[in-house]
Design a protein around this motif. Structure first.
Motif, short mmCIF file in Angstrom:
data_model
loop_
_atom_site.label_atom_id
_atom_site.label_comp_id
_atom_site.label_asym_id
_atom_site.label_seq_id
_atom_site.Cartn_x
_atom_site.Cartn_y
_atom_site.Cartn_z
N TRP A 191 -8.88 -6.81 3.66
CA TRP A 191 -8.67 -5.58 4.42
C TRP A 191 -9.38 -5.70 5.78
CZ3 TRP A 191 -5.45 -1.79 2.77
CH2 TRP A 191 -5.45 -0.59 3.48
N GLN A 192 -8.80 -6.48 6.67
CA GLN A 192 -9.40 -6.73 7.99
C GLN A 192 -8.75 -5.82 9.03
OE1 GLN A 192 -12.00 -8.74 8.35
NE2 GLN A 192 -11.96 -9.32 6.18
N THR A 228 -11.02 -6.24 -0.72
CA THR A 228 -11.69 -5.66 0.44
C THR A 228 -11.81 -6.68 1.57
OG1 THR A 228 -12.94 -4.20 -1.03
CG2 THR A 228 -13.76 -4.45 1.21
N GLN A 229 -12.03 -7.94 1.23
CA GLN A 229 -12.11 -9.00 2.23
C GLN A 229 -10.78 -9.19 2.95
OE1 GLN A 229 -13.56 -12.38 0.04
NE2 GLN A 229 -15.69 -11.70 0.13
N SER A 264 -4.62 -1.08 -2.90
CA SER A 264 -3.43 -1.86 -2.56
C SER A 264 -3.17 -2.89 -3.65
CB SER A 264 -3.61 -2.57 -1.22
OG SER A 264 -3.85 -1.65 -0.17
N THR A 272 -11.97 -6.21 -6.69
CA THR A 272 -12.10 -5.27 -5.57
C THR A 272 -12.74 -5.92 -4.35
OG1 THR A 272 -12.30 -3.44 -7.15
CG2 THR A 272 -13.00 -3.02 -4.89
N THR A 294 0.84 -1.19 0.00
CA THR A 294 0.00 0.00 0.00
C THR A 294 0.88 1.25 0.00
OG1 THR A 294 -1.57 -1.24 1.37
CG2 THR A 294 -1.96 1.12 1.11
N TYR A 340 -11.16 0.82 3.05
CA TYR A 340 -10.21 0.19 2.14
C TYR A 340 -9.40 1.24 1.38
CZ TYR A 340 -8.40 -2.08 -2.04
OH TYR A 340 -7.57 -2.52 -3.04
N LYS A 341 -8.12 0.99 1.25
CA LYS A 341 -7.21 1.87 0.51
C LYS A 341 -6.61 1.05 -0.63
CE LYS A 341 -3.19 4.87 1.34
NZ LYS A 341 -3.83 6.11 0.86
#
Length: 203
Positions: A157-158, A154-155, A167, A150, A94, A164-165
């Motif tokens: 991104w815990q 997003t999943q 990445s 996406t 990121t 969410y950014k």
């Protein structure tokens, strides 16, 4: 201990850390001073706990790789070592810019574009970028971009309520984590030697 395995790494418990250090060495050398001003602005961190990093590299999961599993015992001297554990290492990269709102997103896109270029050109990572135990052997790392959409990203991104950014996701492996379990090797009970008598040849 490491051994060749058709491009697959076999190592002790430090191999996961050595893989991360090797990726950092590559990215720090190839991304600075442009687009990242200094190598120390690239580091291992969660994307929401990144401090001053311009680029964070985060090991988000370690998964067993069944296709790379080995079932045979490893003969080492007078012992047999149990088969290693095959794993893939999954990373999220990121970019983080502290510029004003007008240029922040473009700065981050430049960093991510450079990351993609570098990892594409070094999809098989070799010396001199290998660190730790990897540097002591003629080994290589295989780096593959994850084709996530996406929703899948997003999943990954815990990080609580943090939004969410954008990445990048990459897989490194398979890496074989050596087992510490051993058992005595088979004893040599009989040796057979066959001699040929060449004295009668040509007579």
């Amino acid at each position: 201990m490491f051994g060749k395995g058709g491009g697959t790494l076999i190592g002790g418990y430090t191999v996961i850390a050595d893989v991360g250090s090797s990726l950092l060495k590559l990215l720090r050398e190839q991304l600075s001073p442009d687009p990242v001003p200094r190598p120390d602005l690239i580091g291992m961190a969660s994307p929401v706990d990144k401090g001053d990093f311009v680029l964070s590299l985060y090991l988000c999961s370690i998964r067993e790789n069944g296709e790379a599993r080995r079932n045979e015992m490893q003969a080492q001297g007078g012992i047999l070592r149990y088969p290693p554990l095959a794993v893939d290492l999954h990373y999220i990269l990121t970019a983080h810019s502290t510029a004003d709102l007008h240029t922040r997103t473009l700065d981050e896109h430049r960093v991510l574009g450079k990351v993609m270029q570098v990892l594409y050109d070094n999809s098989v990572l070799r010396s001199p970028y290998l660190e730790g135990s990897l540097a002591e052997n003629n080994e290589e790392l295989r780096i593959t971009a994850e084709n996530f959409n996406t929703e899948q990203l997003t999943q990954l991104w815990q990080f609580g309520d943090n939004p969410y950014k954008l990445s990048l996701a990459y897989r490194v492996g398979p890496v074989l984590l050596e087992s510490n379990r051993v058992k005595p090797g088979p004893r040599v009970l009989e040796r057979k030697i066959t001699l040929r008598d060449k004295g009668g040849e040509g007579s």
